[in-house]
Write a protein that holds these residues in place. Structure first.
Motif, PDB file in Angstrom:
ATOM      1  N   VAL A 200      18.262  77.861 -45.073  1.00 13.10           N
ATOM      2  CA  VAL A 200      17.165  76.939 -44.717  1.00 13.10           C
ATOM      3  C   VAL A 200      17.381  75.877 -43.633  1.00 13.10           C
ATOM      4  CG1 VAL A 200      15.549  75.291 -45.753  1.00 13.10           C
ATOM      5  CG2 VAL A 200      16.442  77.180 -47.186  1.00 13.10           C
ATOM      6  N   ALA A 201      16.466  76.136 -42.578  1.00 10.48           N
ATOM      7  CA  ALA A 201      16.804  74.905 -41.347  1.00 10.48           C
ATOM      8  C   ALA A 201      15.391  74.438 -41.070  1.00 10.48           C
ATOM      9  CB  ALA A 201      17.323  75.958 -40.008  1.00 10.48           C
ATOM     10  N   ALA A 202      15.437  73.495 -40.056  1.00  7.99           N
ATOM     11  CA  ALA A 202      14.182  73.040 -39.648  1.00  7.99           C
ATOM     12  C   ALA A 202      13.794  72.591 -38.315  1.00  7.99           C
ATOM     13  CB  ALA A 202      13.994  71.630 -40.430  1.00  7.99           C
ATOM     14  N   THR A 203      12.505  72.616 -37.707  1.00  8.95           N
ATOM     15  CA  THR A 203      12.443  72.163 -36.386  1.00  8.95           C
ATOM     16  C   THR A 203      11.846  70.635 -36.469  1.00  8.95           C
ATOM     17  OG1 THR A 203      10.099  73.146 -36.409  1.00  8.95           O
ATOM     18  CG2 THR A 203      12.189  74.507 -35.310  1.00  8.95           C
ATOM     19  N   ILE A 204      12.123  69.944 -35.475  1.00 10.21           N
ATOM     20  CA  ILE A 204      11.473  68.545 -35.285  1.00 10.21           C
ATOM     21  C   ILE A 204      11.047  68.454 -34.145  1.00 10.21           C
ATOM     22  CG2 ILE A 204      11.963  66.131 -35.690  1.00 10.21           C
ATOM     23  CD1 ILE A 204      14.563  66.850 -36.961  1.00 10.21           C
ATOM     24  N   THR A 205       9.621  67.952 -33.773  1.00 14.18           N
ATOM     25  CA  THR A 205       8.817  67.927 -32.362  1.00 14.18           C
ATOM     26  C   THR A 205       9.513  66.383 -31.828  1.00 14.18           C
ATOM     27  OG1 THR A 205       7.322  66.398 -33.232  1.00 14.18           O
ATOM     28  CG2 THR A 205       7.183  68.638 -33.707  1.00 14.18           C
ATOM     29  N   ALA A 206       9.504  66.394 -30.631  1.00 12.78           N
ATOM     30  CA  ALA A 206       9.538  65.024 -29.949  1.00 12.78           C
ATOM     31  C   ALA A 206       8.784  64.030 -30.216  1.00 12.78           C
ATOM     32  CB  ALA A 206       9.685  65.343 -28.268  1.00 12.78           C
ATOM     33  N   HIS A 207       7.450  64.628 -30.448  1.00 10.34           N
ATOM     34  CA  HIS A 207       6.438  63.241 -30.740  1.00 10.34           C
ATOM     35  C   HIS A 207       6.783  62.494 -32.223  1.00 10.34           C
ATOM     36  CE1 HIS A 207       4.309  67.229 -31.357  1.00 10.34           C
ATOM     37  NE2 HIS A 207       3.812  66.873 -32.473  1.00 10.34           N
TER      38      HIS A 207
END
Ligand code: NCD
Ligand code: ZN
Ligand code: ZN
Length: 353
Positions: A200-207
């Protein structure tokens, strides 16, 4: 000159070329306007399938991929990594076709009604269990827009409720299915990912690293700061920053750059999504710099994503310089224009090569 000897912050950094693990490039004339930005910065990008009609088959993904190549410089090395849009009726055989094709990197779960063009999304994840079984077996990751959609659930609680009501049982039922919790926005999501297995992983946005909900609602409503999942309170932004700079390889860059035309944003019922691809790595650099963690940027932007997807990191580098520049008021977007994040304002970092 990078400066590691003293406490003064570096004026430039070189990092392995980043990848964008969550990107909307649309289709038609809009595609031609926006995809060159990503192709010039990133080695690869995971291309979201929420077109109308959605990209539900490998055949559609293949022609969409060709349209992307047609929209970028012939000499570009950019690789679009295609995704399929999961529906209640996606057959397990389509997963085998997708993996055999070599061009499909993941399958995207949109809970029906959760976000832009999600009407054809999944109404009940149990309907997809045979298909998920096949994905687990073949190692094809599931990318998740993690929000519940019931009318009675407060919009600020929809991510947390999704974890409790959907994600916990999903990862329990498919312990070896690779899952990317996309564009996480809460401390609850960051904690869930940290506590989950290595699948399990995640992306994070810059905003979401740069803004909280005040940036959308204080001093007047800012339609260009409206996205889904919606910006949250400051404590959540701080938790996302901690996750992004922690060095934990479960967190990686995914801009969720989601262009909509100006008139579809500046209206009584505006679309969700921010356009950030024109300055993707620069915005992340600013967020990491604000947290005194520029030395952690490369791992987040260029190493953790390929590691999770089982790919090599890019082989070339980019250089960013500390240099304030003013973002244009608008960019062309097909026959229309798109208002970028920070329109008319400044960004502190600029790619030099
Ligand atoms: C995205 C879009 O416009 O396609 N919008 C957004 O606010 N993030 C859809 C999505 O990623 O949920
Ligand atoms: Zn989404
Ligand atoms: Zn998205």
């Amino acid at each position: 000159m990078p400066n590691s000897q003293t406490t003064s912050p570096p004026s430039s950094i070189s990092i392995i070329r980043p990848d964008d693990w969550h990107l909307h490039v649309r289709d038609g004339a809009g595609l031609k306007s926006v995809v060159p930005f990503t192709a010039s910065q990133c080695g690869r990008a995971i291309i979201m399938p929420n077109l109308t009609p959605p990209v539900t088959t490998t055949e559609q993904a293949s022609s969409y991929r060709q349209a992307i190549f047609d929209a970028i410089d012939k000499n570009s090395n950019f690789q679009p990594l295609m995704t399929l849009y999961l529906t209640d009726t996606t057959p397990p055989e389509e997963i085998e076709t997708a993996v055999d094709s070599g061009i499909v990197s993941a399958v995207k779960l949109y809970p029906a009604g959760a976000t832009t063009n999600s009407d054809a999304g999944v109404t009940d994840i149990k309907k997809c269990y045979q298909t998920l079984e096949m994905m687990q077996k073949l190692g094809l990751p599931l990318l998740v827009h993690g929000e519940v959609t019931h009318q009675d659930i407060d919009i600020f609680d929809r991510e947390k409720k999704f974890i409790d009501q959907r994600l916990v049982s999903l990862v329990k039922d498919f312990p070896e299915l690779k899952v990317v919790f996309e564009h996480i926005t809460t401390s609850d999501a960051a904690d869930f990912v940290i506590q989950s297995s290595s699948y399990v992983a995640a992306t994070i946005t810059a905003h979401h690293l740069l803004m909280n909900r005040n940036d959308m609602l204080v001093g007047g409503i800012k339609p260009h700061h409206y996205c889904l999942p919606i910006l949250k309170r400051e404590t959540h932004r701080e938790a996302l920053i901690r996750a992004a700079i922690s060095g934990n390889n479960k967190f990686f860059m995914g801009t969720d750059s989601a262009p909509h035309s100006k008139h579809n944003k500046e209206t009584a019922c505006g679309c969700a999504g921010m356009f950030t691809a024109f300055a993707a790595i620069e915005l992340y650099a600013e967020a990491f710099d604000n947290a005194d963690a520029l030395d952690k940027l490369e791992q987040f932007s260029s190493l953790n994503g390929p590691l999770f997807y089982g790919l090599e990191a890019n082989s070339d580098k980019i250089t960013l310089q500390r240099e304030k520049w003013t973002v244009p008021d608008a960019f062309d977007f097909g026959d229309d224009v798109v208002i970028p994040l920070r329109a008319g304002q400044t960004i502190n970092w600029k790619i030099t090569s």
